[in-house]
Design a protein around this motif. Structure first.
Motif, PDB file in Angstrom:
ATOM      1  N   THR A  87       4.064 -15.556  -2.192  1.00  0.00           N
ATOM      2  CA  THR A  87       2.802 -16.219  -2.546  1.00  0.00           C
ATOM      3  C   THR A  87       1.650 -15.216  -2.574  1.00  0.00           C
ATOM      4  O   THR A  87       0.743 -15.355  -3.392  1.00  0.00           O
ATOM      5  CB  THR A  87       2.477 -17.381  -1.594  1.00  0.00           C
ATOM      6  OG1 THR A  87       2.533 -16.906  -0.244  1.00  0.00           O
ATOM      7  CG2 THR A  87       3.463 -18.504  -1.748  1.00  0.00           C
ATOM      8  N   THR A  88       1.674 -14.183  -1.717  1.00  0.00           N
ATOM      9  CA  THR A  88       0.602 -13.177  -1.773  1.00  0.00           C
ATOM     10  C   THR A  88       0.628 -12.463  -3.114  1.00  0.00           C
ATOM     11  O   THR A  88      -0.404 -12.279  -3.771  1.00  0.00           O
ATOM     12  CB  THR A  88       0.770 -12.151  -0.624  1.00  0.00           C
ATOM     13  OG1 THR A  88       0.903 -12.852   0.596  1.00  0.00           O
ATOM     14  CG2 THR A  88      -0.419 -11.212  -0.546  1.00  0.00           C
ATOM     15  N   MET A  89       1.839 -12.091  -3.548  1.00  0.00           N
ATOM     16  CA  MET A  89       1.972 -11.476  -4.872  1.00  0.00           C
ATOM     17  C   MET A  89       1.462 -12.415  -5.955  1.00  0.00           C
ATOM     18  O   MET A  89       0.719 -12.005  -6.847  1.00  0.00           O
ATOM     19  CB  MET A  89       3.443 -11.197  -5.176  1.00  0.00           C
ATOM     20  CG  MET A  89       4.004  -9.942  -4.584  1.00  0.00           C
ATOM     21  SD  MET A  89       5.795  -9.881  -4.917  1.00  0.00           S
ATOM     22  CE  MET A  89       5.797  -9.492  -6.669  1.00  0.00           C
ATOM     23  N   ILE A 101       4.163  -5.115   1.031  1.00  0.00           N
ATOM     24  CA  ILE A 101       2.856  -5.069   0.381  1.00  0.00           C
ATOM     25  C   ILE A 101       1.886  -4.359   1.323  1.00  0.00           C
ATOM     26  O   ILE A 101       1.759  -4.749   2.479  1.00  0.00           O
ATOM     27  CB  ILE A 101       2.310  -6.485   0.089  1.00  0.00           C
ATOM     28  CG1 ILE A 101       3.346  -7.320  -0.676  1.00  0.00           C
ATOM     29  CG2 ILE A 101       1.013  -6.411  -0.702  1.00  0.00           C
ATOM     30  CD1 ILE A 101       2.882  -8.720  -0.997  1.00  0.00           C
ATOM     31  N   ARG A 102       1.246  -3.304   0.830  1.00  0.00           N
ATOM     32  CA  ARG A 102       0.201  -2.664   1.622  1.00  0.00           C
ATOM     33  C   ARG A 102      -1.144  -3.231   1.196  1.00  0.00           C
ATOM     34  O   ARG A 102      -1.441  -3.322   0.006  1.00  0.00           O
ATOM     35  CB  ARG A 102       0.246  -1.148   1.422  1.00  0.00           C
ATOM     36  CG  ARG A 102       1.511  -0.503   2.003  1.00  0.00           C
ATOM     37  CD  ARG A 102       1.566   0.979   1.727  1.00  0.00           C
ATOM     38  NE  ARG A 102       0.527   1.701   2.455  1.00  0.00           N
ATOM     39  CZ  ARG A 102      -0.501   2.336   1.880  1.00  0.00           C
ATOM     40  NH1 ARG A 102      -0.609   2.333   0.587  1.00  0.00           N
ATOM     41  NH2 ARG A 102      -1.368   2.978   2.611  1.00  0.00           N
ATOM     42  N   LEU A 103      -1.945  -3.615   2.195  1.00  0.00           N
ATOM     43  CA  LEU A 103      -3.208  -4.279   1.878  1.00  0.00           C
ATOM     44  C   LEU A 103      -4.379  -3.324   2.053  1.00  0.00           C
ATOM     45  O   LEU A 103      -4.276  -2.295   2.729  1.00  0.00           O
ATOM     46  CB  LEU A 103      -3.406  -5.489   2.790  1.00  0.00           C
ATOM     47  CG  LEU A 103      -2.330  -6.566   2.691  1.00  0.00           C
ATOM     48  CD1 LEU A 103      -2.532  -7.613   3.769  1.00  0.00           C
ATOM     49  CD2 LEU A 103      -2.360  -7.207   1.311  1.00  0.00           C
ATOM     50  N   LYS A 104      -5.498  -3.718   1.446  1.00  0.00           N
ATOM     51  CA  LYS A 104      -6.696  -2.881   1.502  1.00  0.00           C
ATOM     52  C   LYS A 104      -7.199  -2.742   2.939  1.00  0.00           C
ATOM     53  O   LYS A 104      -7.754  -1.715   3.324  1.00  0.00           O
ATOM     54  CB  LYS A 104      -7.787  -3.483   0.624  1.00  0.00           C
ATOM     55  CG  LYS A 104      -8.855  -2.468   0.298  1.00  0.00           C
ATOM     56  CD  LYS A 104      -9.832  -2.987  -0.712  1.00  0.00           C
ATOM     57  CE  LYS A 104     -10.802  -1.860  -1.099  1.00  0.00           C
ATOM     58  NZ  LYS A 104     -11.797  -2.331  -2.051  1.00  0.00           N
ATOM     59  N   SER A 105      -7.014  -3.791   3.732  1.00  0.00           N
ATOM     60  CA  SER A 105      -7.502  -3.775   5.110  1.00  0.00           C
ATOM     61  C   SER A 105      -6.752  -2.756   5.966  1.00  0.00           C
ATOM     62  O   SER A 105      -7.128  -2.507   7.095  1.00  0.00           O
ATOM     63  CB  SER A 105      -7.331  -5.168   5.710  1.00  0.00           C
ATOM     64  OG  SER A 105      -5.962  -5.526   5.665  1.00  0.00           O
TER      65      SER A 105
END
Lengths: 334, 440
Positions: free
Chosen positions: A76-78, A284-288
């Motif tokens: 769902t994040t994708m 998934i690598r996130l900006k945070s």
């Protein structure tokens, strides 16, 4: 069972990249073929991939189903933050999948062929490009789940130099895979030479775009160099990939064509391993700075258990049948 | 356009498109297998040509169905991420099995389409059967997943959390059997009538009558058996819906007030504001009988269901009328056809029955789409019945309307191209499959 499911996921992604990728590559090669040779390329391609065409694209379905059943949060994040590139890739998949079949099954061969061919070539390119962009975005660390405005939430995550470079690199790899595959599918010396030229061209393109990926990673502050060169697995994978490339060109000169595709597949596998090993099982690598990991987002135990069982059962049915399909239609009739 | 409405429209469009292609892809292989069997047994060249002609249609439909299905597996997340976040692990079991079935179907299709003169002839025939059986299995599994949305099972819903998840129980939810049975019969009926109708048209125009007559007979027999069995399956479904989803049943029949006994309404204009139905034919007690098997039973009306849980009544009611109306008509056509078969009269002398079949070409699919509308719209406002509302599941991304416009354009163009290709395939039959000509 968790390991079983993750293994199947990695295998499905890898196989889609290799087999689906070679299919995209066939369209990309056609795009870069001079008009007078196109119909011949098309014919060789059709004989080569026609029978296995649909099966090659099933790996994507398997991967996506494993994701949404076993790792729904990743799926769902994708889907939310990469909505736009996913939608474009899907349009590409729809367009090339139908155009490929339509151009063969149109009972009248007329000007419509022109349209099918155009659609097939361009959508092959776009699909591979966006497949790469999506893969790049997942590890680029640009996806921002806390963003409040449209641009940073739904655009910036994938529209950046790194993702774009990975996209172009993917296009070149797909073209390379297809060219190597097609060399073994043709018997005419003239055609062989043509596909060898294409393989050289795509090989050079892959090296150039590969370098671009590293440059873009530096620019976007992605520790790609660390991932690849600071882990022993990464370094060995790169060394093996380079060695296999040398071996591949040596065998090509010697005229051994069937073994080439195994080497090319091995080479691409090593490249994928080098890039993804260091941050596995982060998906998934996130900006945070956080990452969404396969192990931490894994679904409930009973689900994973039955999913693993279904995959094991499925592979017992699928793999022998699929192997026989490849075997049966591999050689051209002498 | 509102994002929520756009997301729903896009989903409806994608499913409505996919359902036709997947039904053809799952039924046609059986027609092919019959014709193929006859070719192997009788050596009658016409059957071989017919099998090949049909297989080209199947290839076109399978490819289109495969890509629109791929699209759907992503669309679930692209449009309904909050639904998938929770539902994925619960109702994913049928999808993971469906992945296997679909994969096997694709492999078998590769063998079948490219295997002429390359495989043992009976192995070749067998691969064709595998295409059909695995396609049918895929269909049943996907419908089982949809049935879970109507009849959630396999978890405990405690304080907004989904606990004790059991995917096997979720797959064998209470609605899976009735829905899957109804869908499979509908697929055979709709595809059978469409295919038979097209060949009937060719017989009427006197083109390659021997070829088309054989094709017509195979398709028509499947279609008519399906149409005869469908009312029984419909009855199982109706009783099931009455028990599990009274709001859906009430909307299907536009039953605003609880009645005992409840009449069956045929037709009528629904006024959603005043909650009335005008001009409908009423059959006293019939709804009580259909829903509960007793002419005097009470049937729950919408007055017993909170207003914010009412599905759109007019759409559901009209769609239900269309489905049942067409179903009845197809049933009569089937009875007439069986009567003629029984009397052993040559079809070419009974041109009017062929004309009836031509008339019925689109009807089966119309009924099938209408039935899909009944079950999907009738479930609203829920995406997981009684658990999660559809509007709470939609993606946070704005601008879905544009996505809807783009995909509408794609699906419309694909429909046009596929129709055009079929038209060409049929037009070329005399050239491609002339009896004296040997070809591949």
């Amino acid at each position: 069972m968790e390991q079983v499911v993750i293994t199947f996921l990695c295998m499905a992604i890898l196989l889609y990249f290799l087999l689906g990728g070679a299919d995209f590559g066939a369209g990309i090669i056609e795009l870069f073929t001079s008009t007078k040779n196109r119909s011949k390329t098309r014919k060789t391609m059709y004989q080569a991939i026609g029978p296995v065409w649909e099966a090659n694209h099933m790996w994507l379905i398997i991967a996506i189903v494993i994701l949404f059943v076993g790792f729904p949060h990743i799926y769902t994040t994708m889907s939310v933050y990469l909505h736009i590139p996913l939608a474009i890739m899907l349009i590409g998949i729809i367009a090339r999948g139908t155009a490929f079949v339509f151009r063969h099954y149109d009972a009248v061969k007329d000007d419509m062929q022109w349209l099918y061919n155009r659609i097939f070539r361009y959508s092959s390119f776009i699909t591979a490009l966006f497949l790469g962009i999506i893969a790049g975005s997942l590890i680029s660390g640009h996806i921002d789940t806390q963003a409040t405005d449209f641009y940073s939430a739904y655009i910036a995550g994938w529209l950046n130099w790194f993702s774009l470079a990975v996209g172009l690199f993917t296009v070149a790899l797909c073209g390379f895979l297809a060219a190597i595959y097609l060399i073994g599918e043709t018997t005419e010396a003239h055609d062989k030479r043509r596909f060898i030229k294409k393989a050289e061209f795509m090989n050079i393109a892959a090296v150039v775009f590969g370098a671009m990926v590293f440059i873009a990673a530096q620019r976007d502050k992605i520790p790609l160099i660390d991932w690849v060169f600071k882990s022993s697995v990464g370094v060995s994978a790169i060394i093996l990939a380079s060695l296999s490339l040398v071996l591949l060109w040596y065998l090509l000169i010697k005229g051994k064509t069937k073994i080439l595709r195994i080497l090319a597949g091995f080479q691409v596998t090593m490249i994928l391993l080098a890039i993804s090993y260091a941050h596995f099982p982060n998906f998934i690598r996130l900006k945070s700075g956080d990452a969404i990991s396969l192990l931490e987002t894994v679904g409930p135990e009973k689900t994973i258990y039955s999913l693993g069982l279904a995959l094991l059962l499925g592979s017992v049915l699928i793999l022998p049948f699929l192997g026989y399909l490849f075997y049966k239609f591999q050689k051209k009739e002498e | 356009m509102d994002d929520f409405i756009a997301a729903r429209s896009q989903m409806a469009l994608s499913l409505g498109f996919h359902i036709i292609f997947s039904c053809i892809g799952m039924v046609m292989p059986f027609f092919m297998a019959v014709s193929h069997y006859k070719w192997l047994k009788t050596n009658d060249e016409v059957y071989k040509n017919l099998t090949k002609a049909w297989s080209k249609g199947v290839a076109i439909f399978f490819a289109t169905g495969a890509v629109s299905g791929t699209m759907l597996s992503f669309e679930l997340g692209l449009l309904w991420p909050k639904f998938m976040d929770h539902a994925g692990p619960i109702f994913g079991m049928p999808f993971s099995l469906e992945g296997t079935a679909f994969f096997i179907e694709a492999i078998a299709l590769g063998f079948f389409l490219y295997g002429w003169n390359k495989l043992n002839k009976w192995f070749h025939w067998f691969t064709g059967m595998v295409v059909g059986v695995s396609g049918l299995a895929s269909g049943i599994l996907v419908v089982a997943a949809n049935a879970w949305m109507n009849s959630p099972a396999g978890f405990d819903f405690v304080n907004g959390k989904y606990l004790n998840i059991d995917p096997i129980q979720a797959m064998f939810n209470k609605a899976w059997f009735s829905q899957a049975l109804h869908m499979c019969l509908a697929a055979f009926t709709a595809t059978g009538f469409a295919v038979a109708g097209v060949h009937a048209l060719m017989i009427l125009r006197n083109r390659n009558a021997a070829f088309h007559l054989k094709a017509f007979k195979i398709a028509a027999i499947f279609a008519c058996i399906g149409a005869l069995l469908q009312p029984l399956s419909g009855d199982i479904s109706a009783k099931d819906v009455a028990k599990r989803q009274p709001a859906k049943l009430a909307a299907m029949e536009a039953l605003y007030k609880t009645e005992k006994p409840a009449p069956l309404l045929i037709g009528g204009i629904v006024n959603e504001k005043d909650k009335t139905v005008k001009g409908a034919i009423k059959i006293p007690g019939a709804l009580s009988f259909l829903a509960h098997g007793d002419f005097k039973a009470e049937v729950k009306g919408l007055d017993q269901i909170p207003e914010n849980e009412h599905p759109p009544v007019a759409i559901t009611h009209y769609a239900f009328q269309v489905m049942v109306g067409i179903g009845t008509l197809l049933l009569f056509i089937s009875l007439i056809y069986f009567f003629i078969l029984f009397k052993k009269k040559p079809l070419t002398e009974k041109r009017w029955i062929l004309k009836l079949f031509v008339f019925a070409i689109p009807l089966g699919y119309l009924a099938l789409e209408a039935g899909w509308v009944v079950t999907e719209v009738g479930r609203q406002p829920w995406i997981i019945y009684g658990i999660m509302r559809t509007k709470d599941a939609v993606t946070p991304m704005p601008g879905i309307a544009y996505s809807f416009y783009i995909f509408s354009a794609i699906y419309v163009s694909l429909s046009i191209i596929v129709t055009f290709l079929l038209y060409r395939q049929i037009k070329m039959v005399p050239v491609l499959y002339n009896k004296t000509e040997q070809n591949n």
